[in-house]
Design an enzyme around this catalytic site. Structure first.
Site, PDB file in Angstrom:
ATOM      1  N   HIS A 136      39.034  33.106  43.271  1.00  0.00           N
ATOM      2  CA  HIS A 136      39.300  33.244  41.839  1.00  0.00           C
ATOM      3  C   HIS A 136      40.082  32.068  41.272  1.00  0.00           C
ATOM      4  O   HIS A 136      39.872  31.667  40.124  1.00  0.00           O
ATOM      5  CB  HIS A 136      40.064  34.545  41.588  1.00  0.00           C
ATOM      6  CG  HIS A 136      40.395  34.788  40.151  1.00  0.00           C
ATOM      7  ND1 HIS A 136      39.421  34.981  39.188  1.00  0.00           N
ATOM      8  CD2 HIS A 136      41.598  34.849  39.501  1.00  0.00           C
ATOM      9  CE1 HIS A 136      40.002  35.166  38.011  1.00  0.00           C
ATOM     10  NE2 HIS A 136      41.311  35.084  38.175  1.00  0.00           N
ATOM     11  N   ASP A 137      40.971  31.498  42.058  1.00  0.00           N
ATOM     12  CA  ASP A 137      41.802  30.389  41.582  1.00  0.00           C
ATOM     13  C   ASP A 137      41.029  29.093  41.370  1.00  0.00           C
ATOM     14  O   ASP A 137      41.626  28.087  40.953  1.00  0.00           O
ATOM     15  CB  ASP A 137      42.951  30.128  42.562  1.00  0.00           C
ATOM     16  CG  ASP A 137      44.198  30.943  42.226  1.00  0.00           C
ATOM     17  OD1 ASP A 137      44.202  31.613  41.172  1.00  0.00           O
ATOM     18  OD2 ASP A 137      45.160  30.914  43.015  1.00  0.00           O
ATOM     19  N   SER A 156      40.279  33.607  33.576  1.00  0.00           N
ATOM     20  CA  SER A 156      40.845  34.885  33.984  1.00  0.00           C
ATOM     21  C   SER A 156      41.306  35.665  32.744  1.00  0.00           C
ATOM     22  O   SER A 156      40.509  35.883  31.832  1.00  0.00           O
ATOM     23  CB  SER A 156      41.993  34.655  34.969  1.00  0.00           C
ATOM     24  OG  SER A 156      42.359  35.844  35.612  1.00  0.00           O
ATOM     25  N   ASP A 214      34.491  33.948  43.994  1.00  0.00           N
ATOM     26  CA  ASP A 214      35.443  34.762  43.233  1.00  0.00           C
ATOM     27  C   ASP A 214      35.077  36.232  43.387  1.00  0.00           C
ATOM     28  O   ASP A 214      34.084  36.697  42.831  1.00  0.00           O
ATOM     29  CB  ASP A 214      35.404  34.350  41.756  1.00  0.00           C
ATOM     30  CG  ASP A 214      36.433  35.091  40.898  1.00  0.00           C
ATOM     31  OD1 ASP A 214      37.130  35.980  41.422  1.00  0.00           O
ATOM     32  OD2 ASP A 214      36.529  34.769  39.699  1.00  0.00           O
ATOM     33  N   ARG A 239      53.131  40.750  43.708  1.00  0.00           N
ATOM     34  CA  ARG A 239      52.557  39.404  43.749  1.00  0.00           C
ATOM     35  C   ARG A 239      51.767  39.175  45.031  1.00  0.00           C
ATOM     36  O   ARG A 239      50.706  38.534  45.011  1.00  0.00           O
ATOM     37  CB  ARG A 239      53.675  38.365  43.636  1.00  0.00           C
ATOM     38  CG  ARG A 239      53.193  36.922  43.699  1.00  0.00           C
ATOM     39  CD  ARG A 239      52.243  36.613  42.560  1.00  0.00           C
ATOM     40  NE  ARG A 239      51.949  35.185  42.491  1.00  0.00           N
ATOM     41  CZ  ARG A 239      51.163  34.628  41.578  1.00  0.00           C
ATOM     42  NH1 ARG A 239      50.585  35.382  40.658  1.00  0.00           N
ATOM     43  NH2 ARG A 239      50.959  33.326  41.580  1.00  0.00           N
TER      44      ARG A 239
END
EC number: 2.3.1.31
Length: 368
Positions: free
Chosen positions: A344-345, A153, A311, A221
């Protein structure tokens, strides 16, 4: 603390430097960098690997700070004895980026002239500045050339920047779930997060005290966390299930989850740092097509580029753009798109295939 496979208790260290000239022409003085190291630096100092963290990460990539810690560092599955970044073989370094809020110089730091926190008076920092600070740290540790720089990232952007800013200072570069520049959509999500913070009654132009803009940061967040997941994963985990708690607060389990993510985030992050770091992400650009090829032409290291099928924040197409430009610049590049439903994680989560890919790439290079 679960010591199984872990490197054990780790201490965060701090290095202070007189000053750091920034890309925008201002000078940050003094500069403090929080960092951790794992493993042993070889006598010839040729086995060092720098790990670069993502937006909300920090220098604590592996191990535990105390025996009472419930969780290890954020990449503990990949750093340690016999792991991808094998501490029996490599000397691993991870530092907190400047502009962050986990020990390195940032908006929470005390302004030397006022004796109070910088807040929004902290100078704007870029990805280039973050990397420049890391270079100071690497030199402070007596290392001329890194065996590898790796990150996912935002960490991947830093790794890319290392390859072109200091081409003679690294042998290998690993870029995971990343991009050479943010798209309009990626900028848009960050802008919504920043506006949530700016609209908080406690914002006070970024000069807040202990009454910080917690609600705005929590909302930021929540928005950001959605982009780290995938539709399939959210459907599997939450579906349309009702929440377990107060049904007046939210109607669905996914809403309850996001509220929890936002509320827990404000206890470990700073609103100003969120603004500074997301702006650094949005402003970083190596261009596209021929412009990207030209930017990467100065690199001399080998590359491993990894993307993830689910992602949608940094989709595989953006990684393939980097690969295409590296190939056009006649660079040595290996590319893998991993099938993953985690979004994405994915790069942060334990994955046996990913562990072997990273380990294999490092072991198949010139031995340190």
């Amino acid at each position: 603390m679960n010591e199984s496979g872990s490197i054990g208790i780790i201490e965060t260290k701090y290095a202070e430097f007189k000053e750091l000239p920034l890309k925008n022409g201002s000078v940050l003085s003094p500069v403090v960098i929080a960092y951790e190291t794992y493993g042993t630096l070889s006598p010839s100092k040729n086995n060092a690997i720098l790990i670069c963290h993502a937006l909300s990460g920090d220098a604590h990539a592996a191990g535990y700070h105390s025996e009472s810690d419930k969780k290890p560092g954020w990449w503990d599955d990949y750093i340690g004895p016999g792991k991808s970044f094998d501490t029996n073989q490599y000397f691993i370094i991870c530092s907190n980026v400047i502009g962050g809020c986990k020990g390195s110089s940032g908006p929470l730091s005390i302004h030397p002239k006022t004796g109070t926190p910088y807040g929004s008076r902290f100078p704007f920092v870029s990805i280039q500045d973050m990397v420049k600070a890391q270079k100071l740290l690497v030199e402070f540790l007596g290392i001329d050339k890194l065996f590898c720089v790796a990150g996912g990232s935002m960490g991947g952007m830093q790794a890319l920047e290392w390859s072109i800013a200091y081409p003679d200072s690294l042998l290998n570069c690993i870029v995971m779930a990343s991009t050479a520049e943010h798209s309009a959509m990626q900028i848009a999500f960050n802008e919504v997060g920043r506006q949530a913070i700016l609209s908080d009654p406690n914002w006070n132009n970024g000069l807040y005290d202990e009454n910080s803009p917690r609600k705005g940061l929590a909302l930021a967040r929540m928005v950001g966390h959605i982009t780290y997941l995938s539709d399939d994963k959210m459907r599997e985990k939450f579906g349309r299930n009702p929440p377990r708690g107060n049904i007046l607060t939210t109607d669905f389990a996914v809403g309850s989850y996001l509220i929890y993510q936002g509320e827990s985030f404000v206890d470990r992050f700073d609103a100003n740092s969120y603004i500074y770091v997301t702006k650094a992400l949005d402003h970083y650009s190596l261009g596209k097509g021929k412009e990207l090829t030209a930017a990467l032409s100065t690199a001399t290291c080998r590359f491993l580029i990894v993307s993830y099928s689910s992602d949608w924040l940094y989709p595989p197409a953006q990684s393939r753009e980097i690969v295409k430009s590296l190939e056009a610049a006649d660079k040595r590049v290996f590319y893998l798109e991993l099938q993953s439903g985690e979004g994405h994680d994915s790069f942060l989560l334990k994955n046996p295939k990913q562990i072997e890919i990273l380990k294999g790439f490092l072991e198949n290079q010139s031995s340190p």
